[in-house]
Motif scaffolding. Structure first.
Motif, PDB file in Angstrom:
ATOM      1  N   GLU A  32       0.831  -1.205   0.000  1.00  0.00           N
ATOM      2  CA  GLU A  32       0.000   0.000   0.000  1.00  0.00           C
ATOM      3  C   GLU A  32       0.872   1.263   0.000  1.00  0.00           C
ATOM      4  OE1 GLU A  32      -3.856   2.078   0.566  1.00  0.00           O
ATOM      5  OE2 GLU A  32      -3.285   0.107  -0.170  1.00  0.00           O
ATOM      6  N   TRP A  36       0.795   4.263  -2.966  1.00  0.00           N
ATOM      7  CA  TRP A  36       0.613   5.705  -2.740  1.00  0.00           C
ATOM      8  C   TRP A  36       1.847   6.481  -3.170  1.00  0.00           C
ATOM      9  CZ3 TRP A  36      -3.727   8.092  -2.532  1.00  0.00           C
ATOM     10  CH2 TRP A  36      -4.858   7.457  -2.012  1.00  0.00           C
ATOM     11  N   GLN A  40       2.104   9.457  -6.103  1.00  0.00           N
ATOM     12  CA  GLN A  40       2.783  10.739  -5.895  1.00  0.00           C
ATOM     13  C   GLN A  40       3.870  10.962  -6.938  1.00  0.00           C
ATOM     14  OE1 GLN A  40       4.010  10.490  -1.777  1.00  0.00           O
ATOM     15  NE2 GLN A  40       2.191  11.604  -1.104  1.00  0.00           N
ATOM     16  N   ARG A  45      -1.825  13.264  -5.802  1.00  0.00           N
ATOM     17  CA  ARG A  45      -1.863  13.245  -4.343  1.00  0.00           C
ATOM     18  C   ARG A  45      -3.227  12.755  -3.874  1.00  0.00           C
ATOM     19  NH1 ARG A  45      -1.627  18.595  -2.258  1.00  0.00           N
ATOM     20  NH2 ARG A  45      -3.033  18.940  -3.978  1.00  0.00           N
ATOM     21  N   GLN A  46      -3.248  12.247  -2.663  1.00  0.00           N
ATOM     22  CA  GLN A  46      -4.514  11.790  -2.096  1.00  0.00           C
ATOM     23  C   GLN A  46      -5.527  12.936  -2.081  1.00  0.00           C
ATOM     24  OE1 GLN A  46      -4.191  10.181   1.886  1.00  0.00           O
ATOM     25  NE2 GLN A  46      -5.943   8.851   1.545  1.00  0.00           N
ATOM     26  N   LEU A  49      -7.343  13.373  -5.375  1.00  0.00           N
ATOM     27  CA  LEU A  49      -8.413  12.392  -5.581  1.00  0.00           C
ATOM     28  C   LEU A  49      -9.655  12.792  -4.792  1.00  0.00           C
ATOM     29  CD1 LEU A  49      -6.201   9.202  -5.299  1.00  0.00           C
ATOM     30  CD2 LEU A  49      -7.287  10.051  -7.379  1.00  0.00           C
ATOM     31  N   GLY A  55     -11.693   7.750  -5.269  1.00  0.00           N
ATOM     32  CA  GLY A  55     -10.664   7.105  -4.469  1.00  0.00           C
ATOM     33  C   GLY A  55     -10.331   5.737  -5.009  1.00  0.00           C
TER      34      GLY A  55
END
Length: 140
Positions: A32, A36, A40, A45-46, A49, A55
């Motif tokens: 995970e 991520w 990046q 970036r989170q 989203l 997501g």
């Protein structure tokens, strides 16, 4: 052929089980973390989203444990997205020790979920192309 994206990780003592091996669930955490980090690297970036109300979701994950890992081991975790047709894509990852030994292989099926509708978006490739600062990182 270019090398797949990878991120380094050092196995921490508190991640090991009573036998001194890396706990089985932690392999998934490493995978995970690499996913991520890969997003990046491509400029996603989170927060990007979430702003778009989408997501990433894991729909299926298989871990093949090949060699044990112990506290202090230095590993690299690769990540590659394999695009097909439709709402899903494959994610292939390998966890390797510093000498190149494969410790685990993680294969999965993922998608992008519309967080309002709670449904997968029709073509995740299009969304990745829109979001990424460098779509080529994802093979797009």
């Amino acid at each position: 052929m270019t090398e797949p994206f990878s991120v380094p990780v050092v196995v921490r003592g508190y991640e090991t089980d009573t036998q001194g091996h890396l706990n089985q669930a932690v392999y998934l955490q490493y995978a995970e973390h690499a996913r991520w980090s890969f997003l990046q690297q491509g400029g996603i970036r989170q927060a990007d989203l979430l702003e778009r109300n989408i997501g990433p979701v894991a729909l299926e994950v298989t871990v093949r444990y090949r060699r044990e890992l112990r506290a202090g081991d230095e590993v690299s975790v690769t990540c590659a997205f394999l695009w097909g047709e439709g709402k899903t894509f494959r994610i292939e990852q390998t966890i390797r020790t510093a000498d190149g030994t494969v410790a685990a292989e993680v294969s999965g099926v993922g998608g992008l979920m519309d967080l309002e509708r709670r449904k997968l978006v029709p073509d995740p490739r299009d969304r990745f192309r829109e979001l990424a600062a460098d779509p080529a990182v994802f093979g797009l």
